[in-house]
Design a protein around this motif. Sequence first.
Motif, PDB file in Angstrom:
ATOM      1  N   ALA A 134     -22.576 -55.497  -5.300  1.00  0.00           N
ATOM      2  CA  ALA A 134     -23.715 -56.449  -5.816  1.00  0.00           C
ATOM      3  C   ALA A 134     -23.039 -57.748  -6.331  1.00  0.00           C
ATOM      4  N   PRO A 135     -23.659 -58.820  -6.128  1.00  0.00           N
ATOM      5  CA  PRO A 135     -23.047 -60.080  -6.527  1.00  0.00           C
ATOM      6  C   PRO A 135     -23.439 -60.377  -8.060  1.00  0.00           C
ATOM      7  N   ILE A 136     -22.317 -60.940  -8.735  1.00  0.00           N
ATOM      8  CA  ILE A 136     -22.384 -61.391 -10.012  1.00  0.00           C
ATOM      9  C   ILE A 136     -23.150 -62.564 -10.234  1.00  0.00           C
ATOM     10  N   THR A 137     -24.299 -62.596 -11.051  1.00  0.00           N
ATOM     11  CA  THR A 137     -25.230 -63.730 -10.925  1.00  0.00           C
ATOM     12  C   THR A 137     -25.341 -64.129 -12.279  1.00  0.00           C
ATOM     13  N   PRO A 138     -26.198 -65.283 -12.675  1.00  0.00           N
ATOM     14  CA  PRO A 138     -26.276 -66.107 -13.927  1.00  0.00           C
ATOM     15  C   PRO A 138     -27.159 -64.965 -14.606  1.00  0.00           C
ATOM     16  N   GLU A 139     -27.827 -64.362 -13.976  1.00  0.00           N
ATOM     17  CA  GLU A 139     -28.714 -63.281 -14.762  1.00  0.00           C
ATOM     18  C   GLU A 139     -27.975 -62.302 -15.751  1.00  0.00           C
ATOM     19  N   ASP A 140     -26.879 -61.827 -14.851  1.00  0.00           N
ATOM     20  CA  ASP A 140     -25.978 -60.774 -15.453  1.00  0.00           C
ATOM     21  C   ASP A 140     -25.201 -61.344 -16.378  1.00  0.00           C
ATOM     22  N   VAL A 141     -24.733 -62.650 -16.395  1.00  0.00           N
ATOM     23  CA  VAL A 141     -24.054 -63.298 -17.522  1.00  0.00           C
ATOM     24  C   VAL A 141     -24.906 -63.408 -18.641  1.00  0.00           C
ATOM     25  N   PHE A 143     -27.557 -61.595 -19.275  1.00  0.00           N
ATOM     26  CA  PHE A 143     -27.823 -60.189 -19.941  1.00  0.00           C
ATOM     27  C   PHE A 143     -26.621 -59.942 -20.763  1.00  0.00           C
ATOM     28  N   SER A 144     -25.405 -60.144 -20.232  1.00  0.00           N
ATOM     29  CA  SER A 144     -24.175 -59.851 -21.004  1.00  0.00           C
ATOM     30  C   SER A 144     -24.199 -60.273 -22.371  1.00  0.00           C
ATOM     31  N   PHE A 145     -24.210 -61.744 -22.368  1.00  0.00           N
ATOM     32  CA  PHE A 145     -24.234 -62.423 -23.654  1.00  0.00           C
ATOM     33  C   PHE A 145     -25.410 -61.899 -24.602  1.00  0.00           C
ATOM     34  N   GLU A 146     -26.697 -61.708 -24.130  1.00  0.00           N
ATOM     35  CA  GLU A 146     -27.413 -61.436 -25.366  1.00  0.00           C
ATOM     36  C   GLU A 146     -27.570 -59.846 -25.637  1.00  0.00           C
ATOM     37  N   THR A 147     -27.014 -58.919 -24.635  1.00  0.00           N
ATOM     38  CA  THR A 147     -26.714 -57.490 -24.878  1.00  0.00           C
ATOM     39  C   THR A 147     -25.617 -57.490 -26.049  1.00  0.00           C
ATOM     40  N   VAL A 163     -24.191 -70.186 -30.733  1.00  0.00           N
ATOM     41  CA  VAL A 163     -24.827 -70.222 -29.657  1.00  0.00           C
ATOM     42  C   VAL A 163     -26.377 -70.218 -29.575  1.00  0.00           C
ATOM     43  N   ALA A 164     -26.914 -71.421 -29.400  1.00  0.00           N
ATOM     44  CA  ALA A 164     -28.342 -71.582 -29.290  1.00  0.00           C
ATOM     45  C   ALA A 164     -28.941 -70.857 -28.259  1.00  0.00           C
ATOM     46  N   LYS A 165     -28.483 -70.766 -27.098  1.00  0.00           N
ATOM     47  CA  LYS A 165     -29.143 -70.252 -26.054  1.00  0.00           C
ATOM     48  C   LYS A 165     -28.307 -70.297 -24.592  1.00  0.00           C
ATOM     49  N   ALA A 166     -28.693 -69.339 -23.894  1.00  0.00           N
ATOM     50  CA  ALA A 166     -28.138 -69.264 -22.523  1.00  0.00           C
ATOM     51  C   ALA A 166     -29.182 -69.372 -21.482  1.00  0.00           C
ATOM     52  N   LEU A 193     -16.144 -64.219 -22.327  1.00  0.00           N
ATOM     53  CA  LEU A 193     -17.412 -63.260 -22.297  1.00  0.00           C
ATOM     54  C   LEU A 193     -17.160 -61.985 -21.460  1.00  0.00           C
ATOM     55  N   PRO A 194     -17.401 -60.727 -21.701  1.00  0.00           N
ATOM     56  CA  PRO A 194     -17.103 -59.564 -20.608  1.00  0.00           C
ATOM     57  C   PRO A 194     -18.327 -59.632 -19.779  1.00  0.00           C
ATOM     58  N   ILE A 195     -18.467 -59.347 -18.458  1.00  0.00           N
ATOM     59  CA  ILE A 195     -19.592 -59.396 -17.850  1.00  0.00           C
ATOM     60  C   ILE A 195     -20.103 -57.960 -17.453  1.00  0.00           C
ATOM     61  N   LEU A 196     -21.344 -57.769 -17.799  1.00  0.00           N
ATOM     62  CA  LEU A 196     -21.991 -56.533 -17.448  1.00  0.00           C
ATOM     63  C   LEU A 196     -23.014 -56.745 -16.318  1.00  0.00           C
ATOM     64  N   SER A 197     -23.293 -55.382 -15.765  1.00  0.00           N
ATOM     65  CA  SER A 197     -24.218 -55.414 -14.700  1.00  0.00           C
ATOM     66  C   SER A 197     -25.620 -55.084 -15.590  1.00  0.00           C
ATOM     67  N   LYS A 198     -26.579 -56.220 -15.195  1.00  0.00           N
ATOM     68  CA  LYS A 198     -27.840 -55.991 -15.662  1.00  0.00           C
ATOM     69  C   LYS A 198     -28.760 -54.942 -15.059  1.00  0.00           C
TER      70      LYS A 198
END
Length: 612
Positions: A134-141, A143-147, A163-166, A193-198
């Motif tokens: 699966a591709p790494i997407t902005p949604e994954d990034v 999700f990683s930050f917020e999680t 950090v105010a927002k992503a 930032l470590p990248i997690l799979s949403k």
Amino acid sequence: MAQTFRIKSACVLMVLALLFTTPTFADDAQQGIALHGTPKYAPGFTHFDYVNPDAPKGGEIRLDSLGTFDTVNPFTLKGVAADNAAIVFETLMVKSLDEPFTEYGWVAESTTVASDRSWVSYHLRPEARFHDGAPITPEDVIFSFETLRDKGQPFYRSYYKDVAKAEKMDAHDVRFSFKDTTNTELPLIMGELPILSKKFWQGKDFGATTLEPIMGSGPYEIDTIEQGRRMSYKRVKNWWAKDLPVNKGRYNFDEIRSDYYRDATVALEAFLAGRYDLRQENVAKNWALAYNTPAVKDGLIKRDVLKNELPTGMQAFIFNTRRPIFKDRKVREALNYAFDFEWSNKNFAYGAYERTKSYFENSELAAHGMPTSDELKILEPYRGKIPDEVFTQEFTLPKTDGSGDNRDNLHKAAELLKEAGWTLKDGKLVDASGKPFTFEIVDAEPMFERWTEPMLRNLERLGIKATFRSVDASQYQNLMDSYDFDVTISVFPQSLSPGNEQFAYWSSAKADVKGGRNLIGVRDPVVDDLLKLLVHAKSREDLITTCHALDRVLLWQYYLIPHWHIGSYRIAYWDRFARPAIAPKYGLEVVDGWWTDPTKATKIDTAQKRNR
């Protein structure tokens, strides 16, 4: 302290950032970003200088780990994570180890930083993939930050607090907007930032311990798990990022295996017997005596001392100032006089160590002599709120001639304890209510008992009943997370670019955060102010001056009894490997950069079979 070879998570590696001054940013995309000056490696570079781009893939490296583990998630507080678990994951950018603090694109092909430092954006590589394809997407990034911010270890909240927002900008771009534009580390912090799979984490509890292999995108994936006994990781053969310049010549072993030992002595014996391949030796007595074996004499085991250019940090007996017994600075100072470093170093370490005299030891950040005029500009507003000695004396630690006769220092300790309201009655030191002075030193490393015992005897001469208790790694972690200890042995690692991690160590706001790094329980408004000055330093010179001021304030509060340091890596390994001709200045790239030499490996295998 005993250490094993571990691939640390990106946010832990962030602590090892090595230089700081105000960078120049612009609203254009860059393949690399330096906190100071210009990146060493220009666009189009093929590999880092400290790797062999033609290193062959194959073989395995067997390592040791002490203690146990009950989770493969390295990002949460709950449980004890398996060593090397972070190697499963990638980050947006990656630090080079031959520059002070520079990052180059990994999952992110390029980065853009606003000229006013109000935001940073990353353009993700379209080819970036998780292990399931699966591709790494902005949604994954995002999700990683917020999680990690909301459910990860407490230090993530500290790192990401400004950090105010992503937000997703388009199919391949993600932007982080900042509350504080003066924190110049933030663009580089977000790059790590470590990248997690949403998709993988949907319906799962991120905060729970787990032994289910986690979906990542890194160079390795989990192969086998034997809870508390063994972990192994296999190289991802079709890894999407293997030919990127930042990865060329790295991650050469087909398998990385860690065998777990509950006892450091048993682990050393296992190494000498050929049960695993390589260890970093941090016990001077072992280095001097334990390797006198036929395998070493015959050249089958090699021993190297590799000089490093990293600050050694502060290892020490640490007082938990949440305990009433350690709230008085004079008491803490008095106990420093009971530790005879010179005698212990001679008898236990063969004189191998130097005494640590700074929280930023082995670097230009360490305070020496009397405060300079620039330091005084910072310190003067706090006169009366910090110890007077900060302004009048050079900080020194108690010293002996190494003979074991510590009477003068113990006499000084007794005077300080008397000034603090403690008196000697029937051989016991008691307070005004008659309560005796007793405490426990707790640690997960039994090897420290021999260093501790002479100090316990000196404390007994003062009328103090102190004991040492060794617990297993899991129990120790629980005690540290809940701050349920009197005194412990720990390390505050440092870098040449101290920044946001200092809040985790010393900030009043972190003193009661469960699982935090403020083990001492520092609650000092002056320290809080100095931390803000440090993080918002406008130049390298300002950073150094502020570090000196912070160092002096911490030292004169006697929050701990400093240990010792050595400015080298001591490594022993079975001679089955090859390594690059150039070693990185700012790290020990063994698991990442070495490779198996088939001829050497065959020789070692034959010798080990013959000796069994």
